[in-house]
Design an enzyme around this catalytic site. Structure first.
Site, short mmCIF file in Angstrom:
data_model
loop_
_atom_site.label_atom_id
_atom_site.label_comp_id
_atom_site.label_asym_id
_atom_site.label_seq_id
_atom_site.Cartn_x
_atom_site.Cartn_y
_atom_site.Cartn_z
N CYS A 1 -7.45 -27.74 6.94
CA CYS A 1 -6.14 -26.82 7.59
C CYS A 1 -5.80 -27.69 8.70
O CYS A 1 -6.52 -28.59 9.29
CB CYS A 1 -6.31 -25.41 8.06
SG CYS A 1 -7.52 -25.48 9.55
N ASP B 1 -8.03 -7.30 0.47
CA ASP B 1 -7.03 -7.70 1.22
C ASP B 1 -7.82 -7.17 2.89
O ASP B 1 -8.59 -6.33 2.58
CB ASP B 1 -5.72 -6.72 1.39
CG ASP B 1 -5.92 -5.28 1.58
OD1 ASP B 1 -5.52 -5.07 2.70
OD2 ASP B 1 -6.71 -4.38 0.80
N ASP C 1 0.90 -1.44 -0.03
CA ASP C 1 -0.15 0.09 0.02
C ASP C 1 0.86 1.29 -0.03
O ASP C 1 2.07 1.14 -0.03
CB ASP C 1 -1.02 0.04 1.29
CG ASP C 1 -0.33 0.01 2.47
OD1 ASP C 1 1.03 0.41 2.50
OD2 ASP C 1 -1.00 -0.51 3.43
N SER C 2 0.26 2.51 -0.23
CA SER C 2 1.08 3.71 -0.38
C SER C 2 1.41 4.19 0.89
O SER C 2 2.29 5.14 1.06
CB SER C 2 0.22 4.62 -1.18
OG SER C 2 -0.85 5.22 -0.48
N GLY C 3 0.94 3.84 2.04
CA GLY C 3 1.03 4.35 3.34
C GLY C 3 0.12 5.58 3.55
O GLY C 3 -0.35 6.11 4.66
N GLY C 4 -0.81 5.97 2.44
CA GLY C 4 -1.93 6.88 2.70
C GLY C 4 -2.96 6.74 3.81
O GLY C 4 -3.45 7.50 4.75
N ASP D 1 -2.35 8.41 -1.70
CA ASP D 1 -3.52 9.13 -2.02
C ASP D 1 -4.06 9.66 -0.42
O ASP D 1 -3.43 9.36 0.30
CB ASP D 1 -4.73 8.31 -2.57
CG ASP D 1 -5.10 7.03 -1.38
OD1 ASP D 1 -4.05 6.61 -0.77
OD2 ASP D 1 -6.15 6.37 -1.50
N HIS E 1 -6.39 -21.39 10.16
CA HIS E 1 -7.50 -21.91 9.81
C HIS E 1 -8.27 -20.62 9.07
O HIS E 1 -8.92 -20.95 7.94
CB HIS E 1 -8.36 -22.29 10.97
CG HIS E 1 -9.81 -22.50 10.78
ND1 HIS E 1 -10.43 -23.71 9.99
CD2 HIS E 1 -10.91 -21.76 10.88
CE1 HIS E 1 -11.64 -23.34 9.86
NE2 HIS E 1 -12.10 -22.27 10.28
N GLN F 1 -11.24 7.54 -5.87
CA GLN F 1 -11.75 8.09 -4.46
C GLN F 1 -13.04 8.75 -4.95
O GLN F 1 -13.58 8.65 -6.12
CB GLN F 1 -10.85 9.25 -3.91
CG GLN F 1 -9.42 8.43 -3.12
CD GLN F 1 -9.89 7.57 -1.83
OE1 GLN F 1 -10.96 7.51 -1.75
NE2 GLN F 1 -8.85 7.05 -1.68
N GLY G 1 -11.45 4.16 -0.41
CA GLY G 1 -12.26 5.12 0.30
C GLY G 1 -13.63 4.55 0.89
O GLY G 1 -14.41 5.15 1.07
N CYS H 1 -12.93 -28.28 6.25
CA CYS H 1 -11.62 -27.73 6.13
C CYS H 1 -10.41 -28.70 6.14
O CYS H 1 -10.54 -29.44 6.93
CB CYS H 1 -11.64 -26.60 7.11
SG CYS H 1 -10.02 -25.59 7.20
N CYS I 1 -7.90 -28.12 11.71
CA CYS I 1 -9.18 -28.74 11.51
C CYS I 1 -8.75 -30.37 11.29
O CYS I 1 -9.67 -31.46 11.81
CB CYS I 1 -10.21 -28.42 10.51
SG CYS I 1 -10.69 -26.75 10.77
#
Length: 376
Positions: free
Chosen positions: A307, A267, A93-96, A147, A336, A190, A217, A305, A310
């Protein structure tokens, strides 16, 4: 494989899309969920364990990494992939967003943002040019333009002013990024909940030209209904032949609703953060492992599942290690939850390719509505 990053849209079902982003470090199957590795680690997970869940790409955090251990140090040590032992793609990400969330510690101007570190109070300046430099030093495959994102609710004038500033910063980000074969730059739309501002933002971004486009946003306090109302129109404003990334989303039903509306990438810290606090995502909804109902239960969290939590451990054991504050609890519950999210994405990819997304979505909601298995 080419040294360029490309996107192939392989199937659509209604508005839902399935495709592949090809990068020199590997393919990213879309729709894709990116686990968040804020400080060059997905908390409580080994990188190979994250890969084992089916994740094709991780997210790293520009703001946190530039403060500690610093982008310059990571660069000297061979870049973020080598530093954290992850050989697949990374998006930074940009840090914004982090700067927005530090409203009390920052000063915003047309040039950029001056802020104090939350770690030691030291003063830093983050501009579009510096954000591009930090992300270049990190060596991320997908770079986000810098941004400014106002927290919602906000009045329309404030949102419009912020959007126009972000579009000026998008142009400066594009100019500073330059031509970097093997790396791509995403623009960020945005405009809050306003269709006219979203349209203006999308037009400005298309004019600049990016390798992918994010819908920014949202998931900043507006609620699911308002978010979905924006996603009913915002993705179609962005080029159909480029990936569309909804930032910071989210809960399973948010993700399914976003994919249904044409989003390709997401994300969120939720699966990993929830794993550490005992909140468990299953096909039948969310359960809390700390509840006493699990203390004598020999059954797995989710019988479907695969994993390790489980396959190898009972609810009773997971309840015990969580209540005892054992580290293995965070490890197993995070694994999990990440597995559940990746299984969710794979289920949607298959359903879109088979033209069965609507039926898959109905079954997803119906199974969740059943609630957890009956207590013993």
């Amino acid at each position: 494989m080419s040294d360029r990053i490309s996107f192939a849209l392989n199937a659509t079902d209604g508005t839902a899309r399935a495709g592949v982003i090809s990068t020199p470090r590997g393919e990213i199957r879309t729709p894709a969920f990116m686990p968040v590795g804020t400080a060059a680690t997905v908390k409580a997970m080994l990188p190979e364990s994250v890969a084992a869940t089916g994740a094709d790409i991780l997210l790293g955090n520009t703001y946190h990494l530039m403060l500690r251990p610093t982008a310059e140090r990571i660069d000297r040590l061979g870049g973020l992939h080598r530093f954290m032992s992850w050989d697949k793609p990374i998006l930074t990400d940009s840090g914004g967003f982090q700067v927005m969330s530090l409203a009390g510690l920052r000063k915003l101007t047309a040039e950029g943002v001056t802020f104090k570190s939350h770690i030691d109070g030291s003063r830093h300046v983050l501009t579009p040019e510096r954000s591009m430099e930090v992300q270049r030093l990190l060596g991320s495959d997908i770079v986000m333009c810098f941004d400014e994102c106002p927290a919602l609710p906000a009045d329309k004038a404030r949102i419009a002013e912020s959007m126009r500033l972000s579009m000026r910063w998008a142009k400066r980000s594009r100019d500073a990024f330059g031509d970097r074969p093997g790396h791509s730059l995403f623009g960020i739309q945005q405009g809050g909940l306003e269709p006219d501002l979203r349209a203006q933002s999308a037009e400005a971004l298309r004019e600049i030209g990016f390798d992918g486009y994010a819908i920014g946003g949202l998931a900043v306090g507006e609620g699911q209904e308002a978010m979905f109302s924006v996603l009913d129109f915002a993705p179609d404003m962005l080029p159909a032949d480029r990936p569309r990334y909804l930032m910071g989303v989210g809960k399973p039903d948010d993700i399914v609703g976003a994919v249904a509306r044409g989003v390709d990438m997401m994300d969120c810290v939720l699966p990993s953060r929830s794993g550490r606090t005992g909140q468990v995502f299953t096909r039948r909804g969310v359960l809390n492992i700390k509840n006493a109902r699990h203390q004598d239960d020999p059954r797995p969290l989710d019988a479907e599942c695969g994993c390790p939590a489980c396959r190898n451990y009972s609810r009773a054991y997971l309840h015990h290690v969580f209540r005892s504050q054992e580290i293995i609890s965070s490890m197993l519950l995070t694994w999990h939850n990440l597995q559940y999210y990746q299984d969710l994405m794979q289920g949607m990819r298959v359903a879109i390719r088979e033209g069965a997304f609507a039926a898959w979505e109905d079954a997803f909601h119906a199974t969740r509505a059943e609630g957890d298995i009956s207590r013993l």
